[in-house]
Write an enzyme that holds these catalytic residues in place. Sequence first.
Site, PDB file in Angstrom:
ATOM      1  N   GLY A  53       0.826  -1.199   0.000  1.00  0.00           N
ATOM      2  CA  GLY A  53       0.000   0.000   0.000  1.00  0.00           C
ATOM      3  C   GLY A  53       0.860   1.248   0.000  1.00  0.00           C
ATOM      4  O   GLY A  53       2.058   1.200   0.272  1.00  0.00           O
ATOM      5  N   ASP A 113      -2.215   8.911  15.209  1.00  0.00           N
ATOM      6  CA  ASP A 113      -2.779   8.765  13.864  1.00  0.00           C
ATOM      7  C   ASP A 113      -3.782   7.604  13.840  1.00  0.00           C
ATOM      8  O   ASP A 113      -3.690   6.697  13.011  1.00  0.00           O
ATOM      9  CB  ASP A 113      -1.631   8.522  12.865  1.00  0.00           C
ATOM     10  CG  ASP A 113      -2.053   8.822  11.444  1.00  0.00           C
ATOM     11  OD1 ASP A 113      -3.151   9.380  11.255  1.00  0.00           O
ATOM     12  OD2 ASP A 113      -1.289   8.495  10.518  1.00  0.00           O
TER      13      ASP A 113
HETATM   14  N1  LIG Z   1       2.420  -4.500   8.763  1.00  0.00           N
HETATM   15  C1  LIG Z   1       1.627  -4.511   7.677  1.00  0.00           C
HETATM   16  N2  LIG Z   1       1.151  -5.671   7.192  1.00  0.00           N
HETATM   17  C2  LIG Z   1       0.334  -5.670   6.102  1.00  0.00           C
HETATM   18  N3  LIG Z   1      -0.056  -4.565   5.452  1.00  0.00           N
HETATM   19  C3  LIG Z   1       0.400  -3.373   5.884  1.00  0.00           C
HETATM   20  C4  LIG Z   1       1.260  -3.284   7.006  1.00  0.00           C
HETATM   21  N4  LIG Z   1       1.535  -1.986   7.221  1.00  0.00           N
HETATM   22  C5  LIG Z   1       0.875  -1.300   6.278  1.00  0.00           C
HETATM   23  N5  LIG Z   1       0.194  -2.114   5.453  1.00  0.00           N
HETATM   24  C6  LIG Z   1      -0.631  -1.737   4.313  1.00  0.00           C
HETATM   25  O1  LIG Z   1      -0.011  -0.679   3.622  1.00  0.00           O
HETATM   26  C7  LIG Z   1      -0.920   0.418   3.495  1.00  0.00           C
HETATM   27  C8  LIG Z   1      -0.158   1.708   3.501  1.00  0.00           C
HETATM   28  O2  LIG Z   1       0.285   1.946   4.805  1.00  0.00           O
HETATM   29  P1  LIG Z   1       0.818   3.343   5.268  1.00  0.00           P
HETATM   30  O3  LIG Z   1       1.077   3.267   6.714  1.00  0.00           O
HETATM   31  O4  LIG Z   1       1.938   3.767   4.385  1.00  0.00           O
HETATM   32  O5  LIG Z   1      -0.338   4.340   4.911  1.00  0.00           O
HETATM   33  P2  LIG Z   1      -1.761   4.616   5.496  1.00  0.00           P
HETATM   34  O6  LIG Z   1      -1.835   4.239   6.947  1.00  0.00           O
HETATM   35  O7  LIG Z   1      -2.754   3.977   4.589  1.00  0.00           O
HETATM   36  O8  LIG Z   1      -1.828   6.175   5.327  1.00  0.00           O
HETATM   37  P3  LIG Z   1      -0.978   7.317   6.046  1.00  0.00           P
HETATM   38  O9  LIG Z   1       0.409   7.252   5.551  1.00  0.00           O
HETATM   39  O10 LIG Z   1      -1.680   8.550   5.643  1.00  0.00           O
HETATM   40  O11 LIG Z   1      -1.055   7.048   7.509  1.00  0.00           O
HETATM   41  C9  LIG Z   1      -1.876   0.257   4.660  1.00  0.00           C
HETATM   42  O12 LIG Z   1      -3.089   0.868   4.370  1.00  0.00           O
HETATM   43  C10 LIG Z   1      -1.985  -1.243   4.792  1.00  0.00           C
HETATM   44  O13 LIG Z   1      -2.992  -1.726   3.949  1.00  0.00           O
END
Ligand SMILES: Nc1ncnc2c1ncn2[C@@H]1O[C@H](COP(=O)(O)OP(=O)(O)OP(=O)(O)O)[C@@H](O)[C@H]1O
Length: 534
Positions: A268, A378
């Site tokens: 993601g 967050d």
């Molecule tokens: N540990 C993990 N295991 C599986 N999928 C994950 C994990 N961490 C993040 N993801 C996936 O990656 C996506 C992107 O995560 P990221 O933290 O970069 O952004 P976000 O939380 O969607 O947005 P923001 O950066 O605005 O907080 C998440 O929405 C999730 O679906």
Amino acid sequence: MTQNLQFTLRIKTDNDQAIDWMVHPEEITFFRTLEVISNILPGTATTAFHYIDEDGEKITVRSDEELKAMFQMYLCDLSDEDIKRGNIPPVTIYPRVGKTPKDRNRFDLKIKTQKGSRSSAEFAQNRNVQSQSHRLSNEVAMGQPMEHSHMIRSTTNENIISQGEIGQYGHMSHDIESPLPGTLHHVSPGQSRTSPMSGQSISSPMLGQQRTSPMVGQQRVSPMGGAMHQVSPSHYSPRSQSTADNIKQILTCGKISAEDLVQDCLLGVGNGGQVYKTFHQPSQRLMAVKVIHLDVDIEVQKKILLELEILYKCNSPSIIAFYGAFFIENQISICTEFMNGGSLDRIKPIPEDVLGHMAVKMVQGLLYMWSLKILHRDIKPSNILVNTDGEVKWCDFGVSTQLVESIAVSHVGTNAYMAPERIKAENYGAPSEVWSLGVTMYELATGEFPFEELTSDTNLLNVCNSILEANPPVLPENKFSPELGDFVSKCMHKVPQQRITHPDILAHPFIQKYIHEGSGKSRNIIASWVKSNI
Ligand SMILES: Nc1ncnc2c1ncn2[C@@H]1O[C@H](COP(=O)(O)OP(=O)(O)OP(=O)(O)O)[C@@H](O)[C@H]1O
């Protein structure tokens, strides 16, 4: 059995000296021991220690259960007469120290000396990044105030000194607001992970297989407390023993290097970063690696890594395990546990009877972090992850002020889950997180963000205005139970002082309704829902 018995815990330092610490096995915890060690050995990062068993083998201790087992082993060797007379030899432990001065260059950066692994250029090619010239590692002890007053004696100089005199008490290296009074709390028994002595089998999220530990037929536990997933039978070879040792070493020292990682797919993209499913070769396990481009200087990079170090201390089944972080030039890679169900923003709405079980885990995770004086900063559905084992975990804690600020400078973003007082730049604390929890629960229950549809075109200024001006939305009574409706409304009270207080959240009837159903049942319900939705 060990009630009232006092042991001398002899902590060996690397220059062959030792410090004695009188402890009651009943009272001492693993984390407390690490705190004492970190004050005896300031400037080092110790996340585990070992002792020598009756067969001369090194046994590593990384959890409360393993600590108990150590005392139990010593106790078994004592005769009743010894116990009666208090004739108890010291229990000697050897801290596993992560940092030595020779591993550092003049900038105090870690120098990578590992041989035989994939070249960094190879990895850089894989990830489309330049080969790195600097690599940082986060191996600095988090100095924490200690709340106990056991006596400690140096066995070399025989001076009795109180624990308070050992080293300098450090301070949190970031400005954590304190939502709760008092000192740091340790993991409550209810929150500790599966005992390594329990002999249970575990499943591997990456291979969906169940097996017992190849070493001892027991579930292994990471130093962060997370269950360590085993190599699959097909991967299990004579190398597996050393793989297991590597796992320990990597997790113990927090050493994860780019060349050990093989990128799989993009999971993601968030504000400023991409998250990749990544395979960590030495431990043969999957991780989620978040890569963020940050234009910050080396000093800021060091600070960020130091601040992230606190995540090693977090040990809750509702918090994603942190494995390590490193910089390659101007990119930070943050390595955490991979959750095969992904985040909840992708699989909403969630039926109330499933959401209730998830809410218990969410609340427990937040309460745990708040008790450590850590705010998430967050809270939203995309930061809640689930897996097919029925686990629910928070990720993306804003523990590094420096990181949060650096991201904010490079990547403008507004958080639509912010409490009114945060929008107005007033106080931010646990009550503000309670608000965001309410918004999150509303969205997970209905599938819709309560203020306005959130799309890439949404004007966040309008959302902020609605949060400040409009009455918080309530869940429709005909679709949801009064308990859930009340829970959301109590979380989303506009006046922070009138919101449900964080200590009361657990006692709310909506949470109570599900907490009593037991964690086994809970996990099954969540697991089958996740399986049918991914
Ligand atoms: N540990 C993990 N295991 C599986 N999928 C994950 C994990 N961490 C993040 N993801 C996936 O990656 C996506 C992107 O995560 P990221 O933290 O970069 O952004 P976000 O939380 O969607 O947005 P923001 O950066 O605005 O907080 C998440 O929405 C999730 O679906």
